[in-house]
Structure formats: structure tokens, C-alpha cells
Design a protein around this motif. Structure first.
Motif: not given
Length: 428
Positions: A8-16, A248-253, A205-216
Motif C-alpha cells: 500500500v503506497w501512501f501519498r496524500n491519504d495519510l489515514r487509516i 488535514w483534508l489536503s494530506l488525506g489525514c 501570534r497565531t491563535s490556532t496551532k496546526f499539528i499534522g496527522g489523523e489523530t489531530s
């Protein structure tokens, strides 16, 4: 009889969750070999010396791949991680682990499809098949009320017919366990320096922190649906806030269908428009190919336009809203769609700089970069897009006095600029 193994070759679908290639591989194979390749192509530099993928975007990607590995381990599996061209890495792994077939999700932008074709050709040399799946859209192309070649170029028509005549498929099951071959070398996760990038500065200065991954991503989805804005929309009120789910949508998380059905359970359609626009641009890329974002005449490039472009990208235009938006983009990798349209319109219509330069800059900076959405939106603003809509032009010079700026992002860089208004601060 030997076991059947599917890579299974993961690309922009980083989720289970809701991941067709993973679920289908579990059902069809005795053993599943999950793989992710950090392709050096995406970390090359352009003629101006800027990286194709910037540090903020790469950091989000690294977090997302690491989270995928952790989630696979919870299913008694493992993710093989390699740095290298997939056309070289994947055939080697296939031979090493006795793979019978390779699964991946089909892409639509030409750079991504070129890589798929290279992999397909390399696998054919060792008599293996690369099987393509469709898993990046809300509506499956087979469920659309028209074939790809006849998809309406107008978003309004596309939306109306699709919503009326198509249905969104249900979310697929999540595997409960994955049988993976004994892996001798899973590979270490690279860091930014391994990819030729510096560690980004953590801007407070940013109020929103973006952490990558399906869990986040799943946590962010749950938080958004419980937010006052989403609850207001569920009651029929107007939702003016961005969901901020696009990274998260863009990387398929996050799966498009997961987001859609979760919103439906909340009895709100607030996210459907956002998802439909993503579908629209993706299907337009499928329909028009490279012609979609290469159409039209380029602006004349010279020292003056180079200087104007530099002022724009560094937030030195002296237009407070434009500069605040660009400072925020450079510091965080994210600005709202409204801000993106405004800064894009300013570059194209006020400064008269080739829109492709802006699109390439966004490709470097945006943590939610997606080829179809990015280049499609830029072409749309520049009048290159295929929509029949006539109000693409935003006169940002005329309107900037009425637009709020994010005070934290404007005063640090332009202390003389006025940032009195706050009515639209949430827009950037």
C-alpha cells in the motif's frame, strides 16, 4: 501456496479510517506492506532558489506521516519510510518482500500523475501491477450525473446538478488489525534538515496551532462541530468562520466523506460548500489537465514586476490588510480563503504580476497545499478558471480601508499602519 502480499503506497491519504486502498488490501491479501516515500522531487528548489515545499508545510507533513506510523502500529502493523524516488524505492521493496501487487490512490495534477506513471513503468519491468483507486473526493466520479469530459465548467451548475442527482457514499470501515510481513528495516523518520530545510520559528501570534496527522485532524473536526459557529449553522444561522480543516483534508489525514457525514449528524451543511469546491477543482483538473492552469497569456516579467512581487510576498505593499495576510501566511502557513482571494487579486489585478508566481509561492508556504485547489483558485481569481462567474475581481485597494487587519501581524511589521477596525479580524 505462498501468501499474497499487497504493498500500500501512501501519498496524500495519510489515514487509516475510510481508506479504500488499505481496507481493500486487508481484505484481498494475506499480508499488507504499508510504505511512504519522501520524494526528493518535492524538496527541490526553483530558479529563484526557493524550495518547492517550505519548512512549515514540510513540518506538517512529517507530523502526519509519523502519526500514520503510530496508528498503524496500534493495528499491529508498521509503516516503511524511505527517502527517495518512488519509482526506485517501490520496486526494490516489492522484490525484497515478495509483493504481488501495489495499491495507490490516483492523483490528478500532472506532476503527481507523472510520478505514478514512472512507478507503473518500473513495476511493469518486474511484472507487477499498480492498481489505481479513487479516494480523494467527496463524490465518487462514478456517482456524478455526468462523465468527466462533460462536467460543467461553472461551479454553480456543477454544484446544483451534483447535489440534486448524486449521493455521497458511506464511510468505509477501519481495519481492526493488519497482518504485515516481518520488516527488517522500517526506516527512521527524517527531520527537516534531512530534507534540506530549516526549522521554522514558532510564531506566538497565531491563535490556532496546526499539528499534522489523523489523530489531530479527528480532534479538530470534533472541536469544530462543537463550536458555536457550527452550532449556529446547524440552527440555520450564517457561518462566517473557516473550519480550518483544510490542512488535514489536503494530506488525506481526514477523509472528505468522514467530514461530510460527521457534519450531517450534527445537522449542519456548513462544511459542504468547502468540500464541494475541493471536488470541483479536482474534477476540473481531471477534465482539463495541464491546460486548466496554463491557459492564458503570462504577464511580462521584468525588474519592476520582480520588485513588486517581492514586496507582495514579504508584506511590504503598505496596504494593511494585504500585508497582515502575507505576514500571517509566512509565519503560520495558513490564511483564510477570503484572505487568499484578496491577496491573489491584489497581486494579479493591482500589481499586474503573473498569477503563476503567486500560485508557486503559495505552493511553498501553505500547509494545506493541494495542487488542484491551489492552482485552480489562483486561475479562478486571475480569470483563467473555467467558471462563468464574472465577479472574480476584488478591488483590494479600494476596499482595504474597510477591512480589518490582524493587529498582531500588522503592527510588528508596519507600526505606522492603522489597525483600528476589528469587525473582520476573524477573516484572516
Amino acid at each position: 501456496m505462498s501468501d499474497r502480499t499487497i504493498l500500500v503506497w501512501f501519498r496524500n491519504d495519510l489515514r487509516i479510517h475510510d481508506n479504500e486502498i488499505l481496507l481493500e488490501a486487508v481484505r484481498k491479501a494475506d499480508k499488507v506492506l504499508p510504505v511512504y516515500c519522501f520524494d526528493p522531487f518535492y524538496f527541490t528548489k526553483n530558479a529563484s532558489g526557493a524550495p518547492k515545499t517550505g519548512s512549515l508545510r514540510a513540518k506538517f507533513l512529517l507530523e502526519s506521516v509519523a502519526d500514520l506510523r503510530n496508528n498503524l502500529r496500534l493495528l499491529n502493523s508498521e509503516l516503511i519510510v524511505r527517502i527517495g524516488a518512488p519509482a526506485e524505492i517501490l520496486p526494490q521493496l516489492c522484490l525484497e518482500y515478495g509483493v504481488n501487487e501495489v495499491y495507490h490512490h490516483r492523483e490528478v495534477a500532472h506532476e503527481e500523475t507523472d510520478i505514478s506513471e514512472q512507478v507503473e513503468a518500473a513495476l511493469w519491468k518486474i511484472k507487477l501491477n499498480l492498481k489505481h483507486f479513487i479516494g480523494h473526493t467527496l463524490y465518487h466520479k462514478e456517482d456524478l450525473p455526468f462523465p468527466i469530459k462533460d462536467i460543467p465548467d461553472s461551479f454553480a451548475v456543477f454544484r446544483k446538478k451534483t447535489e440534486r442527482e448524486s449521493t455521497v457514499r458511506p464511510v468505509l470501515d477501519t481495519p481492526v488489525t493488519i497482518n504485515t510481513p516481518t520488516i527488517t528495516d522500517a526506516g527512521e523518520m527524517p527531520n527537516l534538515s534531512d530534507l534540506g530545510l530549516d526549522q521554522p520559528v514558532d510564531d506566538q501570534r497565531t491563535s490556532t496551532k496546526f499539528i499534522g496527522g489523523e489523530t489531530s485532524g479527528l480532534v479538530k473536526l470534533e472541536q469544530y462541530l462543537a463550536s458555536p459557529e457550527a452550532l449556529l449553522a446547524a440552527k440555520g444561522g450564517r457561518n462566517v468562520q473557516s473550519s480550518k480543516l483544510s490542512p488535514w483534508l489536503s494530506l488525506g489525514c481526514l477523509s472528505m466523506r468522514q467530514v461530510y457525514w460527521a457534519a450531517k449528524q450534527q445537522h449542519t451543511d456548513a462544511l459542504e460548500m468547502e468540500l464541494l469546491w475541493r471536488d470541483y477543482f479536482r474534477f476540473m483538473f481531471k477534465k482539463h489537465g495541464t491546460k486548466y492552469f496554463k491557459a492564458g497569456d503570462s504577464s511580462v516579467e521584468n525588474d519592476i514586476t520582480d520588485e513588486l512581487f517581492d514586496k507582495w510576498k514579504n508584506g511590504h505593499t503598505s496596504v494593511p490588510f494585504i500585508d497582515a495576510s502575507m505576514h500571517k501566511l509566512n509565519a503560520t502557513g495558513f490564511i483564510s480563503n477570503f484572505s487568499r482571494q484578496m491577496v491573489a487579486s491584489y497581486l494579479v489585478n493591482e500589481l499586474e504580476v503573473d498569477w503563476r508566481r503567486g500560485a508557486a509561492y503559495f505552493e511553498e508556504k501553505l500547509i494545506d497545499y493541494s495542487p488542484a485547489s491551489n492552482w485552480g483558485n489562483w486561475g479562478y481569481v486571475a480569470g483563467i478558471g473555467r467558471s462563468t462567474r464574472d465577479d472574480r475581481y476584488f478591488n483590494s485597494v479600494k476596499n482595504h480601508a474597510d477591512l480589518a487587519t490582524d493587529g498582531d501581524f500588522i503592527t510588528k511589521w508596519l507600526p505606522e499602519a492603522s489597525a483600528d477596525s476589528s469587525s473582520l479580524a476573524a477573516a484572516i
